[in-house]
Enzyme design. Structure first.
Site, PDB file in Angstrom:
ATOM      1  N   HIS A  85       0.689  -1.115  -0.077  1.00 29.88           N
ATOM      2  CA  HIS A  85      -0.087   0.097  -0.010  1.00 29.88           C
ATOM      3  C   HIS A  85       0.940   1.300  -0.015  1.00 29.88           C
ATOM      4  CE1 HIS A  85       0.805  -0.440   4.367  1.00 29.88           C
ATOM      5  NE2 HIS A  85       0.289   0.492   4.736  1.00 29.88           N
ATOM      6  N   HIS A 128       1.241   3.671   2.055  1.00 27.27           N
ATOM      7  CA  HIS A 128       1.866   4.865   2.989  1.00 27.27           C
ATOM      8  C   HIS A 128       3.527   5.024   2.883  1.00 27.27           C
ATOM      9  CE1 HIS A 128      -2.081   4.069   5.413  1.00 27.27           C
ATOM     10  NE2 HIS A 128      -2.161   5.148   4.951  1.00 27.27           N
ATOM     11  N   ASP A 146       5.632   4.936   4.973  1.00 26.18           N
ATOM     12  CA  ASP A 146       6.506   3.969   5.679  1.00 26.18           C
ATOM     13  C   ASP A 146       6.632   2.703   5.352  1.00 26.18           C
ATOM     14  OD1 ASP A 146       3.663   3.765   6.615  1.00 26.18           O
ATOM     15  OD2 ASP A 146       4.367   2.606   8.530  1.00 26.18           O
ATOM     16  N   HIS A 147       5.880   2.552   4.098  1.00 23.57           N
ATOM     17  CA  HIS A 147       5.934   1.372   3.320  1.00 23.57           C
ATOM     18  C   HIS A 147       6.582   1.518   1.645  1.00 23.57           C
ATOM     19  CE1 HIS A 147       3.620  -1.265   5.726  1.00 23.57           C
ATOM     20  NE2 HIS A 147       3.330  -0.317   6.356  1.00 23.57           N
ATOM     21  N   HIS A 187      -7.505  -0.633   5.684  1.00 23.80           N
ATOM     22  CA  HIS A 187      -6.432   0.430   6.058  1.00 23.80           C
ATOM     23  C   HIS A 187      -6.113   1.434   5.120  1.00 23.80           C
ATOM     24  CE1 HIS A 187      -2.923   1.711   8.228  1.00 23.80           C
ATOM     25  NE2 HIS A 187      -2.009   1.285   6.798  1.00 23.80           N
ATOM     26  N   ASP A 206      -0.301  -3.844   6.202  1.00 16.68           N
ATOM     27  CA  ASP A 206      -0.945  -3.284   7.337  1.00 16.68           C
ATOM     28  C   ASP A 206      -2.383  -3.687   7.564  1.00 16.68           C
ATOM     29  OD1 ASP A 206       1.400  -2.177   7.964  1.00 16.68           O
ATOM     30  OD2 ASP A 206       0.894   0.038   7.727  1.00 16.68           O
ATOM     31  N   HIS A 223       4.555  -4.463  10.794  1.00 12.73           N
ATOM     32  CA  HIS A 223       5.082  -3.746  12.031  1.00 12.73           C
ATOM     33  C   HIS A 223       5.059  -4.590  13.147  1.00 12.73           C
ATOM     34  CE1 HIS A 223       4.189   0.579  10.765  1.00 12.73           C
ATOM     35  NE2 HIS A 223       3.420   0.011   9.937  1.00 12.73           N
TER      36      HIS A 223
HETATM   37 ZN   LIG Z   1      -0.079   1.821   6.413  1.00 11.99          ZN
END
Ligand SMILES: [Zn+2]
Length: 255
Positions: A56, A58, A60-61, A114, A133, A171
């Site tokens: 996805h 985001h 942080d990915h 998400h 996530d 995570h």
């Molecule tokens: Zn995420």
């Protein structure tokens, strides 16, 4: 030859993971939170980065994708609905598509909730699933772009995978998830055993993943919204599972 995996930490609490096909030498990073830990993992394993499979959009990915692409000229595969928000995409995939890493094949499972276009990669022959996530060990992602019923439906798709499927998530949230889950199911024996196991893992400096679908079914309250005792515990006995799930997720948001 079975696939090999290499798990490592990124940023504050993200996981990075490499999937390697010994037969062809192909190696995929599942998401790329940042470039340096991925480079270190490649150094440690001696593997060559051929692919990045993105779950996805985001940051942080995806934060490491541009730099890794520049250095390795790897192929970046991303969810079709989110491709415009992800750098350097070469191929887009959606529910039911296949994604290849050398000789390894992943089936793409749409798991919206998400984010609206979130996908998971299931290497069925390898009994491996990379769920980003959507599902965490004893938890699930926040419902940010979708709705609770949508997220519940996505979790049901993952729950339907074979029990011995190894689950890699985005995570390290397991201990906090367990603290919360025990407020809903204090007498769940599998959950209590998982609490002891996860505490030992963390104390030893080890990751708490991969987990398995079979283990999560027993202990993850977010996969158990259709268990009558869970509905009763949140005051929703007899109500639809999606409603119970929404209430459990709300309580976690407030915890
Ligand atoms: Zn995420």
């Amino acid at each position: 030859m079975p696939a090999k995996t290499h798990l490592f930490r990124c940023l504050q609490d993200n996981f990075g993971v490499l999937v390697h096909d010994p037969a062809t030498g192909a190696t995929a990073a599942i998401d790329a939170p940042e470039a340096a830990p991925v480079e270190a993992a490649l150094q440690a394993t001696g593997w060559r980065l051929s692919d990045i499979l993105v779950t996805h959009h985001h940051a942080d990915h995806t934060g490491g994708i541009a730099e890794l692409k520049k250095r390795h000229n790897c192929r970046v595969t991303a969810p079709r609905q989110e491709a415009a928000r992800i750098p350097a995409v070469d191929a887009t995939v959606d529910d039911g598509d296949n994604a290849k890493v050398g000789g390894l094949a992943a089936r793409v499972i749409a798991t919206p909730g998400h984010t609206a276009g979130h996908i998971a990669y299931w290497f069925d022959a390898e009994k491996l699933a990379f769920v980003g996530d959507t599902l965490f060990s004893i938890g699930c992602g926040r419902v940010i772009e979708g709705t609770a019923p949508m997220m519940w439906a996505s979790l049901l798709k993952l729950r339907a995978l074979p029990d011995d499927t190894q689950i890699y998530c985005g995570h390290e949230y397991t201990l906090a998830n367990i603290r919360f889950a025990l407020t809903i199911e204090p007498d769940n024996k599998a959950l209590r055993a998982r609490a002891d196991e996860a505490r030992r893992q963390v104390d030893a400096g080890k990751p708490t993943i991969p987990t398995t679908i079979g283990a999560e079914k027993e202990a993850n309250v977010f996969l158990r919204a259709d268990v009558p005792a869970v509905a009763a515990a949140v005051g929703l006995a007899g109500e639809p599972a999606a409603k119970v799930f929404a209430e459990v997720r709300e309580r976690k948001n407030r915890s």
